[in-house]
Write a protein that holds these residues in place. Sequence first.
Motif, PDB file in Angstrom:
ATOM      1  N   GLU A 181       6.433  16.549 -12.519  1.00 43.87           N
ATOM      2  CA  GLU A 181       5.884  16.266 -11.182  1.00 43.87           C
ATOM      3  C   GLU A 181       4.397  15.941 -11.271  1.00 43.87           C
ATOM      4  O   GLU A 181       3.915  14.979 -10.681  1.00 43.87           O
ATOM      5  CB  GLU A 181       6.078  17.484 -10.275  1.00 43.87           C
ATOM      6  N   LEU A 182       3.693  16.771 -12.042  1.00 43.03           N
ATOM      7  CA  LEU A 182       2.249  16.579 -12.185  1.00 43.03           C
ATOM      8  C   LEU A 182       1.945  15.257 -12.893  1.00 43.03           C
ATOM      9  O   LEU A 182       1.092  14.476 -12.461  1.00 43.03           O
ATOM     10  CB  LEU A 182       1.664  17.754 -12.970  1.00 43.03           C
TER      11      LEU A 182
ATOM     12  N   ASP B  81      -3.998   4.847  -3.008  1.00 44.85           N
ATOM     13  CA  ASP B  81      -3.853   5.059  -1.557  1.00 44.85           C
ATOM     14  C   ASP B  81      -2.542   5.757  -1.244  1.00 44.85           C
ATOM     15  O   ASP B  81      -2.483   6.670  -0.424  1.00 44.85           O
ATOM     16  CB  ASP B  81      -3.868   3.717  -0.813  1.00 44.85           C
ATOM     17  N   MET B  82      -1.486   5.297  -1.916  1.00 42.81           N
ATOM     18  CA  MET B  82      -0.176   5.865  -1.657  1.00 42.81           C
ATOM     19  C   MET B  82      -0.121   7.337  -2.021  1.00 42.81           C
ATOM     20  O   MET B  82       0.302   8.164  -1.226  1.00 42.81           O
ATOM     21  CB  MET B  82       0.898   5.120  -2.447  1.00 42.81           C
ATOM     22  N   ILE B  83      -0.577   7.638  -3.217  1.00 40.05           N
ATOM     23  CA  ILE B  83      -0.384   9.018  -3.688  1.00 40.05           C
ATOM     24  C   ILE B  83      -1.285   9.987  -2.925  1.00 40.05           C
ATOM     25  O   ILE B  83      -0.936  11.143  -2.722  1.00 40.05           O
ATOM     26  CB  ILE B  83      -0.561   9.110  -5.228  1.00 40.05           C
ATOM     27  N   ARG B  84      -2.420   9.489  -2.426  1.00 40.69           N
ATOM     28  CA  ARG B  84      -3.263  10.334  -1.583  1.00 40.69           C
ATOM     29  C   ARG B  84      -2.551  10.619  -0.259  1.00 40.69           C
ATOM     30  O   ARG B  84      -2.546  11.741   0.230  1.00 40.69           O
ATOM     31  CB  ARG B  84      -4.617   9.667  -1.334  1.00 40.69           C
TER      32      ARG B  84
ATOM     33  N   MET C 171       6.172   1.740 -10.635  1.00 41.55           N
ATOM     34  CA  MET C 171       7.085   2.870 -10.840  1.00 41.55           C
ATOM     35  C   MET C 171       8.451   2.569 -10.219  1.00 41.55           C
ATOM     36  O   MET C 171       8.574   1.710  -9.355  1.00 41.55           O
ATOM     37  CB  MET C 171       6.472   4.152 -10.264  1.00 41.55           C
TER      38      MET C 171
ATOM     39  N   SER D 235       3.860  12.630 -13.102  1.00 42.64           N
ATOM     40  CA  SER D 235       4.224  11.496 -12.241  1.00 42.64           C
ATOM     41  C   SER D 235       3.119  11.229 -11.237  1.00 42.64           C
ATOM     42  O   SER D 235       2.774  10.072 -10.959  1.00 42.64           O
ATOM     43  CB  SER D 235       5.516  11.786 -11.476  1.00 42.64           C
ATOM     44  N   ALA D 236       2.552  12.314 -10.679  1.00 42.41           N
ATOM     45  CA  ALA D 236       1.469  12.159  -9.707  1.00 42.41           C
ATOM     46  C   ALA D 236       0.259  11.502 -10.376  1.00 42.41           C
ATOM     47  O   ALA D 236      -0.433  10.678  -9.772  1.00 42.41           O
ATOM     48  CB  ALA D 236       1.079  13.513  -9.126  1.00 42.41           C
TER      49      ALA D 236
ATOM     50  N   ARG E 144       0.791  -1.220   0.000  1.00 43.95           N
ATOM     51  CA  ARG E 144       0.000   0.000   0.000  1.00 43.95           C
ATOM     52  C   ARG E 144       0.828   1.276   0.000  1.00 43.95           C
ATOM     53  O   ARG E 144       0.371   2.327  -0.446  1.00 43.95           O
ATOM     54  CB  ARG E 144      -0.914  -0.011   1.224  1.00 43.95           C
TER      55      ARG E 144
ATOM     56  N   ARG F 140       0.423   9.406 -13.000  1.00 44.26           N
ATOM     57  CA  ARG F 140       0.731   7.974 -13.177  1.00 44.26           C
ATOM     58  C   ARG F 140       0.568   7.231 -11.865  1.00 44.26           C
ATOM     59  O   ARG F 140       0.042   6.122 -11.817  1.00 44.26           O
ATOM     60  CB  ARG F 140       2.167   7.814 -13.686  1.00 44.26           C
ATOM     61  N   ALA F 141       1.013   7.852 -10.765  1.00 45.40           N
ATOM     62  CA  ALA F 141       0.910   7.198  -9.457  1.00 45.40           C
ATOM     63  C   ALA F 141      -0.555   7.010  -9.058  1.00 45.40           C
ATOM     64  O   ALA F 141      -0.898   6.036  -8.394  1.00 45.40           O
ATOM     65  CB  ALA F 141       1.646   8.021  -8.401  1.00 45.40           C
TER      66      ALA F 141
ATOM     67  N   ASN G 151      -1.512   3.905 -10.453  1.00 46.55           N
ATOM     68  CA  ASN G 151      -0.705   2.793  -9.956  1.00 46.55           C
ATOM     69  C   ASN G 151      -1.039   2.404  -8.519  1.00 46.55           C
ATOM     70  O   ASN G 151      -1.182   1.224  -8.202  1.00 46.55           O
ATOM     71  CB  ASN G 151       0.762   3.190 -10.061  1.00 46.55           C
ATOM     72  N   ASN G 152      -1.120   3.402  -7.638  1.00 45.02           N
ATOM     73  CA  ASN G 152      -1.454   3.123  -6.241  1.00 45.02           C
ATOM     74  C   ASN G 152      -2.101   4.364  -5.641  1.00 45.02           C
ATOM     75  O   ASN G 152      -1.432   5.255  -5.137  1.00 45.02           O
ATOM     76  CB  ASN G 152      -0.193   2.746  -5.457  1.00 45.02           C
TER      77      ASN G 152
ATOM     78  N   ARG H  48       2.198  20.032  -7.233  1.00 46.78           N
ATOM     79  CA  ARG H  48       2.910  19.327  -8.308  1.00 46.78           C
ATOM     80  C   ARG H  48       2.899  20.215  -9.542  1.00 46.78           C
ATOM     81  O   ARG H  48       1.831  20.548 -10.055  1.00 46.78           O
ATOM     82  CB  ARG H  48       2.237  17.992  -8.600  1.00 46.78           C
ATOM     83  N   THR H  49       4.075  20.594  -9.985  1.00 46.70           N
ATOM     84  CA  THR H  49       4.171  21.533 -11.097  1.00 46.70           C
ATOM     85  C   THR H  49       4.567  20.810 -12.378  1.00 46.70           C
ATOM     86  O   THR H  49       4.595  19.578 -12.429  1.00 46.70           O
ATOM     87  CB  THR H  49       5.243  22.583 -10.793  1.00 46.70           C
TER      88      THR H  49
ATOM     89  N   LEU I 140       0.441  10.865   0.075  1.00 45.95           N
ATOM     90  CA  LEU I 140       1.554  11.769  -0.209  1.00 45.95           C
ATOM     91  C   LEU I 140       1.048  13.155  -0.619  1.00 45.95           C
ATOM     92  O   LEU I 140       1.769  13.949  -1.207  1.00 45.95           O
ATOM     93  CB  LEU I 140       2.458  11.190  -1.297  1.00 45.95           C
TER      94      LEU I 140
ATOM     95  N   VAL J  11      -1.618  14.184  -2.628  1.00 41.19           N
ATOM     96  CA  VAL J  11      -2.162  14.545  -3.937  1.00 41.19           C
ATOM     97  C   VAL J  11      -3.682  14.368  -3.924  1.00 41.19           C
ATOM     98  O   VAL J  11      -4.186  13.342  -3.455  1.00 41.19           O
ATOM     99  CB  VAL J  11      -1.539  13.684  -5.053  1.00 41.19           C
TER     100      VAL J  11
END
Lengths: 264, 305
Positions: free
Chosen positions: B160-161, B173-176, A97, B163-164, A91, B166-167, B170-171, A113-114, B178, B180
């Motif tokens: 950055e945007l 729960d993780m990106i939230r 990635m 990648s966020a 999780r 793509r994440a 991908n996952n 995020r820019t 972090l 986003v």
Amino acid sequence: MLQITNVEKTFNKGTINEKKALQNLNLTMNEGDFITVIGGNGAGKSTMLNMIAGVYPIDAGTITLDGVNISRWPEHKVAKYIGRVFQDPMRGTAAGMEIEENLALAYRRGKSRTLKWGVTSAEKELYHEKLKVLGLGLEDRMTSKVGLLSGGQRQALTLLMATLQQPKLLLLDEHTAALDPKTAKTVLELTEKIVEENHLTALMVTHNMKDAIRLGNRLIMMHEGHIIYDVAGEEKKNLQVADLLKKFEEASGGEFANDRMMLS
Amino acid sequence: MNAIFLAMPSAISQGVLWGIMVLGIFITYKILDIADLTVDGSFALGGCVCAMLIVQNGWNPWLALLMAAVAGMLAGAVTGILHTVFEIPAILAGILTQISLWSVNLKIMGQSNVPLLNSDTIFTGLVNAMGLKQSNAALIIGIVIAIILIVVLYWFFGTELGSALRATGNNIDMIRALGVNTKVMKVLALMLSNALVGLSGGLVCQSQKYADINMGTGAIVIGLAAIVIGDVLFGRLRSFGSKLTSAVLGSVVYFIIRAIVLQLGMDANYMKLLSAIIVALALSVPVVVQKVKAKKAYSAEGGAK
């Protein structure tokens, strides 16, 4: 620094599955506190962590962090201040990635995020240094997909990701429970090291009473959605597992602790 | 045989122009892990908007094309908001937008199709200047646009945007955790995706010189078929840029196959069935292979053997 006041949470209110997860929960954490949290299944340990992190909205009460009222903040907003490691190693990281991409995502926790490039070369050096500290050889595999790592490696990486951007509060939700004993030990040692070196304030839920006594400066026991025992300093250091079990029986009115707690 | 060869330039140019749509579907299906059915509607929307602006309002065909992309983007935003704010499952949200777009498109055109017979298109200049055939001009311009878009998408998904985003696929729960806002990411991805789909609709409309209310029907299946064909043929290439390229190439291969089977005498009405079969096969073969492997690997004797 963290102040939880009269927090309540009931899941599935008004249905047959109604579950009062948190009731009259109060907790004050001081800067630099490393608190271990124990309690039986359904005591509300994970729910407490999820409520702090804003995963679900609370029904009543307030949560403030460094004087800021975060009671009704959504998860992604609270994330600015909080680092988290979950029980499930899958999780906390994005399997598809690369290791450095995962770290770069974590490095920008709480920042907007820019359209700048996602991983800069200066960062890569930083990540290399940080990964070396883990001692798992991940610094030489920075462009590998995280899906290729073992559960323990992923959990160590998640721990690094959670603390890469200094959090005001670190939430560890049984983060070693899904690992084999040897890996769990390694990850726990890393946790101690990272918390100490960065002077972090942390809340760690665990089922292992010995760990709960050994780690941190304060221990709390939860039962039926609130804290029934809170001990710190010398008194905590001198605790024995038997003392905790006794406390648990007293507080819960003679109920036995569940098997998992007895055995650990 | 000769007839098949003659059909190739037009098939390839169609493949490239539809390939822009496939890039859009790639974003939702492969990156965000959502099957977005808005596509059928937003593709036709792009075509309709483009045709009307050129024919009725006398717009510059490039500007009309841009508006086709903007219209697609708005359609994507509607699906995104239905999905994130109102928590309607992604597939259903897409269907709702798709169905409503059919009426919207009919309203925009006022009739079920609009021809562009005497209007200039983005291909006219090249046809006149170089004396090229329409399909060759479409091929050249289509390839240039596809390359530009692949480069831009490659860049975007490295930021950055991006990648966020793509994440988020991908996952989540993780990106939230972090920090986003994943709802914003989803809406953004759906807008970007449908902008490409609308753009592709505008391109196809200009190359075939008409817009039709039904031009988007089955577009999602064509897109998915192109993606799986691209995966099968070029799946070994791992870099992100090559994945985008293989999506467009998959579309080209799809239209070549289509031209061949049509030249061989297959009824054009069976094309949708064929597309669906390609997708169903591509999705089911790995599952079946896995099951057969597991069955073969089983031995009753176990370790004692």
